[in-house]
Each structure stands twice: as structure tokens, then as C-alpha cells.
Design a protein around this motif. Structure first.
Motif, PDB file in Angstrom:
ATOM      1  N   PRO A  96     -12.916  -8.381 -17.526  1.00 31.27           N
ATOM      2  CA  PRO A  96     -13.916  -9.325 -18.399  1.00 31.27           C
ATOM      3  C   PRO A  96     -14.658  -8.338 -19.284  1.00 31.27           C
ATOM      4  O   PRO A  96     -14.950  -9.113 -20.473  1.00 31.27           O
ATOM      5  CB  PRO A  96     -14.800  -9.833 -17.459  1.00 31.27           C
ATOM      6  N   GLU A  97     -15.094  -7.182 -19.187  1.00 32.75           N
ATOM      7  CA  GLU A  97     -15.670  -6.499 -20.248  1.00 32.75           C
ATOM      8  C   GLU A  97     -14.789  -5.944 -21.293  1.00 32.75           C
ATOM      9  O   GLU A  97     -15.244  -5.320 -22.295  1.00 32.75           O
ATOM     10  CB  GLU A  97     -16.183  -5.135 -19.413  1.00 32.75           C
ATOM     11  N   GLN A  98     -13.474  -6.045 -21.318  1.00 33.92           N
ATOM     12  CA  GLN A  98     -12.602  -5.876 -22.576  1.00 33.92           C
ATOM     13  C   GLN A  98     -12.393  -7.077 -23.495  1.00 33.92           C
ATOM     14  O   GLN A  98     -11.598  -6.734 -24.461  1.00 33.92           O
ATOM     15  CB  GLN A  98     -11.379  -5.553 -21.910  1.00 33.92           C
ATOM     16  N   ILE A  99     -13.182  -8.094 -23.434  1.00 31.07           N
ATOM     17  CA  ILE A  99     -12.880  -9.299 -24.162  1.00 31.07           C
ATOM     18  C   ILE A  99     -13.342  -8.819 -25.781  1.00 31.07           C
ATOM     19  O   ILE A  99     -14.591  -8.311 -25.602  1.00 31.07           O
ATOM     20  CB  ILE A  99     -13.356 -10.491 -23.681  1.00 31.07           C
ATOM     21  N   GLN A 100     -12.892  -9.349 -26.592  1.00 31.22           N
ATOM     22  CA  GLN A 100     -13.124  -9.053 -27.892  1.00 31.22           C
ATOM     23  C   GLN A 100     -13.662 -10.362 -28.831  1.00 31.22           C
ATOM     24  O   GLN A 100     -12.894 -11.219 -28.485  1.00 31.22           O
ATOM     25  CB  GLN A 100     -12.079  -8.405 -28.748  1.00 31.22           C
ATOM     26  N   TYR A 101     -14.436 -10.225 -29.510  1.00 31.26           N
ATOM     27  CA  TYR A 101     -15.156 -11.299 -30.417  1.00 31.26           C
ATOM     28  C   TYR A 101     -13.768 -11.745 -31.282  1.00 31.26           C
ATOM     29  O   TYR A 101     -13.240 -11.066 -31.856  1.00 31.26           O
ATOM     30  CB  TYR A 101     -16.348 -10.832 -31.309  1.00 31.26           C
ATOM     31  N   GLY A 102     -13.758 -13.057 -31.407  1.00 28.59           N
ATOM     32  CA  GLY A 102     -12.930 -13.649 -32.360  1.00 28.59           C
ATOM     33  C   GLY A 102     -11.473 -13.855 -31.726  1.00 28.59           C
ATOM     34  O   GLY A 102     -10.537 -14.362 -32.402  1.00 28.59           O
ATOM     35  N   LYS A 103     -11.238 -13.415 -30.746  1.00 34.06           N
ATOM     36  CA  LYS A 103     -10.067 -13.567 -29.858  1.00 34.06           C
ATOM     37  C   LYS A 103      -9.944 -14.764 -28.838  1.00 34.06           C
ATOM     38  O   LYS A 103     -11.146 -14.880 -28.240  1.00 34.06           O
ATOM     39  CB  LYS A 103      -9.427 -12.386 -29.144  1.00 34.06           C
TER      40      LYS A 103
END
Length: 114
Positions: A96-103
């Protein structure tokens, strides 16, 4: 002389802080990326997991928990560990801490959990 050098250093530090807060130091994102529209696909089921999920584009400041809570309009009816496990399973082991904005990611849908 030391006082003058100290005063110049203080002014430089204050200006640096002002510039960082007002303009930022990170490269500017294009306007197209800043206007991310949430795309939600309701109640799909991954064939091998049987977890009901929805897809959403991650916005600025979003976290897995905030997105799941937003979809429910209330608190989460399962433990945080369960949300993390389900998210990782739906997204091929992505933390969960690896999610990226815009994806776009798949998030567990707990609307029908008793």
C-alpha cells in the motif's frame, strides 16, 4: 564582520524557506496530470481471489485506507491488516505504501461485508 555574515546567512535561509513554500522545489506536473478524474469500476471480482473490488485512480494525498473509507462513506468493517492483505492480493503483491499518484489500482470493496 561576523554580525554582517550572520545577517546575510539569516536572510538567505529565510528567503530559501519562503521560496520552497511558495513555489516548491519539485518539478511541476503538467496540468493534464493534475486533473485526475476518478475512474471507478464497481463490483468486479478477480477470477482467482473472489475478492470484490473497484478500480480508482489515486489522487494527491490518497492512501489505500482513505480510498476504501471514502467508497464506504464510513469506517472500514474489517481490520487494517485484512485491507492490506486484500489490496496486495488484488495488485500482485504491491504494498500500500508504494501506490503512486495518477495510477489506477484495484481496491477491495467492503460494502457487502456483514
Amino acid at each position: 564582520m561576523k554580525r554582517l555574515a550572520g545577517l546575510i546567512m539569516l536572510v538567505l535561509i529565510i528567503y530559501s524557506i519562503y521560496y520552497d513554500l511558495s513555489h516548491g522545489t519539485l518539478p511541476a506536473m503538467s496540468e493534464q496530470k493534475e486533473e485526475v478524474v476518478s475512474e471507478v469500476v464497481e463490483n468486479e471480482i478477480v477470477e482467482d481471489t473472489k475478492i470484490v473490488f473497484f478500480e480508482k485512480v489515486v489522487g494527491k494525498g490518497d492512501t489505500v485506507l482513505s480510498i476504501v473509507e471514502e467508497s464506504l462513506d464510513s469506517s472500514i468493517p474489517v481490520s487494517i491488516q485484512q485491507v492490506v492483505q486484500d489490496f496486495e492480493e488484488l495488485n500482485k503483491g504491491l504494498k500500500p505504501e508504494q501506490i503512486q499518484y495518477g495510477k489506477t489500482y484495484k481496491f477491495p470493496d467492503y460494502k457487502k461485508v456483514d
